[in-house]
Design an enzyme around this catalytic site. Structure first.
Site, short mmCIF file in Angstrom:
data_model
loop_
_atom_site.label_atom_id
_atom_site.label_comp_id
_atom_site.label_asym_id
_atom_site.label_seq_id
_atom_site.Cartn_x
_atom_site.Cartn_y
_atom_site.Cartn_z
N ASN A 61 0.74 -1.24 -0.06
CA ASN A 61 0.11 0.04 0.17
C ASN A 61 0.76 1.17 0.18
O ASN A 61 1.99 1.18 0.46
CB ASN A 61 -0.86 -0.02 1.14
CG ASN A 61 -0.50 -0.16 2.58
OD1 ASN A 61 0.60 -0.78 2.76
ND2 ASN A 61 -0.97 0.46 3.25
N GLU A 63 0.19 5.22 0.61
CA GLU A 63 -0.58 6.39 1.05
C GLU A 63 -0.06 7.81 0.72
O GLU A 63 1.03 7.75 0.10
CB GLU A 63 -0.72 6.33 2.80
CG GLU A 63 -1.11 5.17 3.36
CD GLU A 63 -1.36 4.98 4.86
OE1 GLU A 63 -2.03 4.34 5.33
OE2 GLU A 63 -0.62 6.04 5.48
N ALA A 65 -0.83 12.00 1.73
CA ALA A 65 -1.49 13.13 2.60
C ALA A 65 -2.91 13.43 2.00
O ALA A 65 -3.70 13.73 3.00
CB ALA A 65 -0.81 14.40 2.78
N ALA A 66 -3.19 13.43 0.59
CA ALA A 66 -4.49 13.49 0.10
C ALA A 66 -5.07 12.19 0.21
O ALA A 66 -4.82 11.39 -0.99
CB ALA A 66 -4.55 14.30 -1.30
N TYR A 67 -5.91 11.72 1.41
CA TYR A 67 -5.99 10.48 1.34
C TYR A 67 -6.62 9.77 0.22
O TYR A 67 -6.19 8.58 -0.06
CB TYR A 67 -6.90 10.22 2.59
CG TYR A 67 -6.43 10.08 3.95
CD1 TYR A 67 -5.54 9.03 4.43
CD2 TYR A 67 -6.36 11.25 4.68
CE1 TYR A 67 -4.77 8.98 5.57
CE2 TYR A 67 -5.93 11.31 6.15
CZ TYR A 67 -4.94 9.85 6.43
OH TYR A 67 -4.50 10.24 7.54
N CYS A 72 -4.13 0.83 -2.36
CA CYS A 72 -3.92 -0.17 -1.47
C CYS A 72 -3.08 -1.29 -2.21
O CYS A 72 -2.73 -1.23 -3.41
CB CYS A 72 -5.37 -1.06 -1.40
SG CYS A 72 -6.65 -0.24 -0.67
N GLU A 74 -3.44 -4.56 -2.86
CA GLU A 74 -3.90 -5.20 -3.94
C GLU A 74 -4.01 -4.58 -5.45
O GLU A 74 -3.75 -5.21 -6.18
CB GLU A 74 -5.40 -5.57 -3.41
CG GLU A 74 -5.36 -6.47 -2.39
CD GLU A 74 -5.55 -5.74 -1.14
OE1 GLU A 74 -4.78 -4.55 -0.88
OE2 GLU A 74 -6.34 -6.02 -0.16
N CYS A 111 -10.47 -4.59 0.47
CA CYS A 111 -11.42 -3.36 0.72
C CYS A 111 -12.57 -3.90 -0.64
O CYS A 111 -12.17 -4.42 -1.37
CB CYS A 111 -10.96 -1.95 0.87
SG CYS A 111 -10.30 -1.65 -0.78
N CYS A 114 -10.89 -2.76 -4.06
CA CYS A 114 -10.01 -3.84 -4.27
C CYS A 114 -10.78 -4.98 -4.68
O CYS A 114 -10.25 -5.55 -5.82
CB CYS A 114 -8.76 -4.18 -3.30
SG CYS A 114 -7.62 -2.97 -2.87
#
Length: 159
Positions: A61, A63, A65-67, A72, A74, A111, A114
């Site tokens: 995964n 990440e 800062a801008a979610y 992910c 997968e 999730c 995914c």
């Protein structure tokens, strides 16, 4: 009238009960998990995909800062696979996730986003992809197809 779905999955007792290729996929997913970029959630995930030609592709995964801009493990792995091996079928997908400092927890499934992405590749190749999901220890869950985890799935056949 109320109806129910039955979801089929296998609960594998532990790592010791995996076969050799499953152990290799577990190990590769665990190794790549250590390279996850997860400074915000501290939840790290690794994924290993077995192709029909025997090659294993891994991803973790990533990440941001801008979610919504993160991705992910997968999808990182399956999109790389689709871009670089478009005609090679995916046979197995193994995912391991947990908080970085955890010692063990329950198996972590893909999730929803995914699941939908995996479904696209399963439909494209017209062949099931075995899905394994685990945490750092304990049981490992296995399904024969992503459709087991995505009832009422939507694919190109509706378009």
């Amino acid at each position: 009238m109320e109806k129910q779905f039955k979801i089929n999955f296998e609960a594998i007792e532990s790592y010791d009960h995996l076969d050799a290729i499953e152990k290799t996929l577990f190990d590769k997913a665990m190794q790549i998990r250590d390279l996850a970029y997860a400074p915000y959630s501290d939840f790290t995930v690794g994924c290993a995909i077995l192709l029909e030609n025997g090659e294993i592709i891994t991803g973790s995964n990533q990440e941001n800062a801008a979610y919504p801009s993160g991705l992910c493990a997968e999808r990182t792995t399956i999109f790389y696979t689709g871009a670089n091996f478009p005609e090679v079928k995916i046979k197995k997908l193994f995912v391991i996730g947990a908080p970085r400092k955890a010692t063990s927890s329950i198996p972590i499934p893909p999730c929803g986003a995914c699941r939908q992405s995996i479904l696209e590749y399963e439909a494209k190749q017209k062949d099931d992809i075995e899905i394994y999901f685990a945490s750092l220890g304990g049981e490992i869950y296995k399904t024969k197809s992503i459709r087991e985890l995505l009832p009422f799935s939507f694919d190109a056949s509706y378009l």
